[in-house]
Design a protein around this motif. Structure first.
Motif, short mmCIF file in Angstrom:
data_model
loop_
_atom_site.label_atom_id
_atom_site.label_comp_id
_atom_site.label_asym_id
_atom_site.label_seq_id
_atom_site.Cartn_x
_atom_site.Cartn_y
_atom_site.Cartn_z
N VAL A 269 11.31 5.45 -21.02
CA VAL A 269 11.12 6.73 -21.36
C VAL A 269 9.68 6.96 -21.35
O VAL A 269 9.29 8.24 -20.96
CB VAL A 269 11.51 6.81 -22.95
N GLN A 270 8.62 6.21 -21.57
CA GLN A 270 7.28 6.57 -21.38
C GLN A 270 6.93 6.79 -20.10
O GLN A 270 6.05 7.93 -19.78
CB GLN A 270 6.44 5.27 -21.91
N ASP A 271 7.51 6.06 -19.19
CA ASP A 271 7.21 6.39 -17.65
C ASP A 271 7.57 7.81 -17.41
O ASP A 271 7.08 8.50 -16.74
CB ASP A 271 7.89 5.29 -16.80
N ALA A 272 8.86 8.29 -18.04
CA ALA A 272 9.60 9.50 -17.65
C ALA A 272 8.38 10.69 -18.50
O ALA A 272 8.42 11.61 -17.47
CB ALA A 272 10.70 9.63 -18.44
N LEU A 273 8.10 10.41 -19.52
CA LEU A 273 6.95 11.36 -20.28
C LEU A 273 5.91 11.43 -19.59
O LEU A 273 5.06 12.55 -19.29
CB LEU A 273 6.85 10.73 -21.49
N ASP A 274 5.38 10.38 -18.70
CA ASP A 274 3.99 10.40 -17.88
C ASP A 274 4.38 11.16 -16.71
O ASP A 274 3.48 11.65 -16.30
CB ASP A 274 3.42 8.86 -17.84
N ARG A 275 5.37 10.75 -15.99
CA ARG A 275 5.62 11.44 -14.66
C ARG A 275 5.79 12.82 -14.61
O ARG A 275 5.46 13.73 -13.72
CB ARG A 275 6.83 10.40 -13.87
N GLN A 276 6.84 13.24 -15.56
CA GLN A 276 7.16 14.55 -15.24
C GLN A 276 7.24 15.76 -16.41
O GLN A 276 7.51 16.86 -16.45
CB GLN A 276 9.06 14.47 -15.14
N ASP A 277 6.48 15.19 -17.52
CA ASP A 277 6.19 16.15 -18.64
C ASP A 277 7.50 16.95 -19.04
O ASP A 277 7.63 18.21 -19.03
CB ASP A 277 5.36 17.11 -18.14
N PRO A 278 8.59 16.24 -19.54
CA PRO A 278 9.71 17.00 -19.52
C PRO A 278 9.90 17.98 -20.86
O PRO A 278 10.81 18.61 -20.94
CB PRO A 278 11.07 15.64 -19.90
N PHE A 279 9.02 18.01 -22.02
CA PHE A 279 8.93 18.58 -22.80
C PHE A 279 8.19 19.94 -22.73
O PHE A 279 7.61 20.74 -23.65
CB PHE A 279 8.43 17.84 -24.29
#
Length: 529
Positions: free
Chosen positions: A344-354
């Motif tokens: 999840v942290q990796d996803a937050l760092d890579r794509q800025d989903p919010f």
């Protein structure tokens, strides 16, 4: 809103699957005992939506009983009819097998679940997230699906703005569709091998049994503020309706925001299946805690601390601290579903989903002036939104109204809030429905003018209708450093007046007015939802 292939189910088997304590189903007089063997492939409560092989459920309505439309259902290919005693008296002569029950409405959800096999026990159903609360449901579900996509999941969405079954978008009319559509959609998502889905769950959906028979893997609660009292009568009844989602037979796991008393009570309703989330620091003992909130451009960055130990670093580009709360809830729900914190942290760092754009939710139309369209249509939402758009320099100009034939007590409250927090208040029409537009505006203006006159230095309060003219007036009054907020309708593209829908999209009107006034409006190539 249903799968292409449905395994036929006999009426006997569907009836046998009903939860314990459900109203009994019996053949109507004259219906042969062998009718129990009739197989159905769908459920419908609307005769105009019947497909061949459907079980037509004839419910009592506000004006008419569904039994009166059974001939249309039969002509469309219905396989059988289920109704109540009152419906039997109104049922036209039919060759279809007819069954009776004491309460048809209570059986719509469980029968839809049985016929569509929407959530089988083999684990093939999509992981299902449900979000309830007064404000923030839409944005939170968008945040959930955005994060899940970055994590590699194929997702679905059921909500106010649209319904998504993978890549296919279906315009949404109700926050939560009727029960046969909900179960049909879940079965369709399973047929298309979707991994997960997020659903807005309104109090109307719970009260009207639109989510009966649905079990959520993770349910989330945002907040509870005054709204829908025309339906529920009191905040206690409104709370009780929301609390239904957190029963053990409706949700396996829950994340409850406990920033205020209603949330703390909701956490008690969820019991041991629930975990708590504090986004304001009000509950230091919450399982999940938002800390280190910092402004970043229009949005914010923050940390989410939880039972897993290492805090997650998060940001959202959407304005308002309430979007910090929405992002934190979405994140905690995904983590409570079993997602790996490191992934999840990796996803937050890579794509800025919010930082995903949510149509009509703090949607930025122009930057100079800052022109924003938001769905804020109740006192709490309007206050939070106005507080979030205030900048150190420049004025805030707000355009809003109130919906007709809804809770009238919130109208002067919204006027008072606008007068306290904005520099220019333009009161106009929302969706008046069959109520007199001028009378609605007068209710809002009473609160605005009362607040504006308290110290003699209040905002400019104007009345302008129709709504498009009010938006143009706001643009005429605005300078490049000001902020224009058009609140109340968000993504909606029709305005209902005296039973007639008129095309009206706040975003389109605002862009057009800004361009005509000579402001630079970014090109928008998308399709408005």
């Amino acid at each position: 809103m249903r799968p292409e292939r449905v395994q036929p189910v006999s009426l006997a088997r569907a009836a046998a699957s009903l939860p314990e304590g459900s109203p009994a189903i019996t053949p109507a007089p004259g219906t042969a005992a062998g009718a129990w063997d009739v197989e159905v492939t769908g459920i419908s409560i609307n005769s105009a939506q019947v497909l061949p092989g459907d079980l037509y459920l004839a419910l009592p309505g506000a004006r008419h009983h569904g039994a009166g439309f059974a001939a249309s259902a039969e002509a469309a290919g219905a396989a059988a009819v289920l109704t109540d005693a009152a419906g039997l008296d109104q049922l036209p002569e039919t060759a279809l097998p007819v069954f009776l029950t004491a309460d048809v409405r209570r059986l719509v959800g469980p029968l839809s679940a049985a016929v569509f096999n929407s959530q089988p026990q083999d684990g093939s159903a999509p992981l299902l997230f449900g979000v309830t609360g007064t404000n923030g449901k839409t944005t939170t579900t968008y945040f959930i699906t955005s994060l899940l996509k970055v994590l590699g999941r194929t997702t679905g969405l059921i909500g106010t703005i649209e319904i998504l079954a993978g890549a296919e978008a279906i315009p949404s009319v109700l926050t939560t569709p009727e029960s046969p559509q909900v179960h049909g959609l879940l079965a369709l998502m399973r047929e298309r091998a979707l991994d997960a889905a997020a659903m807005e769950v309104s109090s109307h959906a719970i009260s009207y049994r639109r989510v009966d028979g649905v079990v959520f893997d993770v349910a989330g609660f945002t907040n509870l503020t005054q709204d829908h009292l025309d339906l529920h009568g009191s905040m206690e009844e409104y709370f009780a309706a929301k609390a239904e989602l957190f029963r053990a037979d409706r949700s396996r796991r829950a994340v409850v925001t406990v920033d205020e008393e209603w949330g703390r009570r909701m956490a008690e309703a969820a019991g041991t299946r629930g975990v708590t989330l504090s986004t304001s620091g009000a509950a230091s003992d919450a399982d999940w805690q938002v800390r280190s909130v910092q402004r970043e451009g229009l949005g914010h960055s923050f940390e989410l601390h939880g039972p897993q130990g290492t805090p997650l670093r998060v940001r959202t580009g959407l304005p308002g601290t309430f979007n910090v709360s929405n992002a934190a809830l979405a994140l905690a729900m995904v983590l409570e579903s079993g997602a790996d914190p490191a992934a999840v942290q990796d996803a937050l760092d890579r794509q800025d989903p919010f930082t995903v754009e949510v149509p009509g939710r703090m949607q930025l139309v122009c930057e100079a002036p800052a022109a924003i369209v938001d769905f804020a249509h109740n006192p709490d939402a309007l206050q939070r939104t106005l507080e979030s758009v205030r900048r150190p320099e420049g004025r805030v100009i707000v355009v809003f109204g109130a919906t007709g034939e809804r809770d009238q007590t919130k109208r002067p409250l919204m006027g008072e809030i606008a007068a306290r927090l904005a520099d220019v208040v333009i009161v106009t029409d929302d969706d008046p429905h069959d109520e007199d537009e001028a009378a609605i505006r007068a209710d809002v203006l009473r609160g605005a003018r009362s607040a504006a006159g308290q110290d003699g230095h209040g905002p400019l309060v104007l009345e302008e209708a129709p709504r498009a003219a009010a938006i143009y007036r706001a643009v005429e009054l605005a300078g490049p450093g000001d902020t224009i907020l058009v609140a109340g309708r968000g993504h909606e593209v029709w305005q209902e007046v005296k039973g007639v829908n008129h095309a009206l999209d706040d975003r389109v009107e605002l862009r057009t007015a800004l361009a005509k006034a000579g402001f630079t409006v970014p090109t928008y190539d998308g399709v408005e939802s």
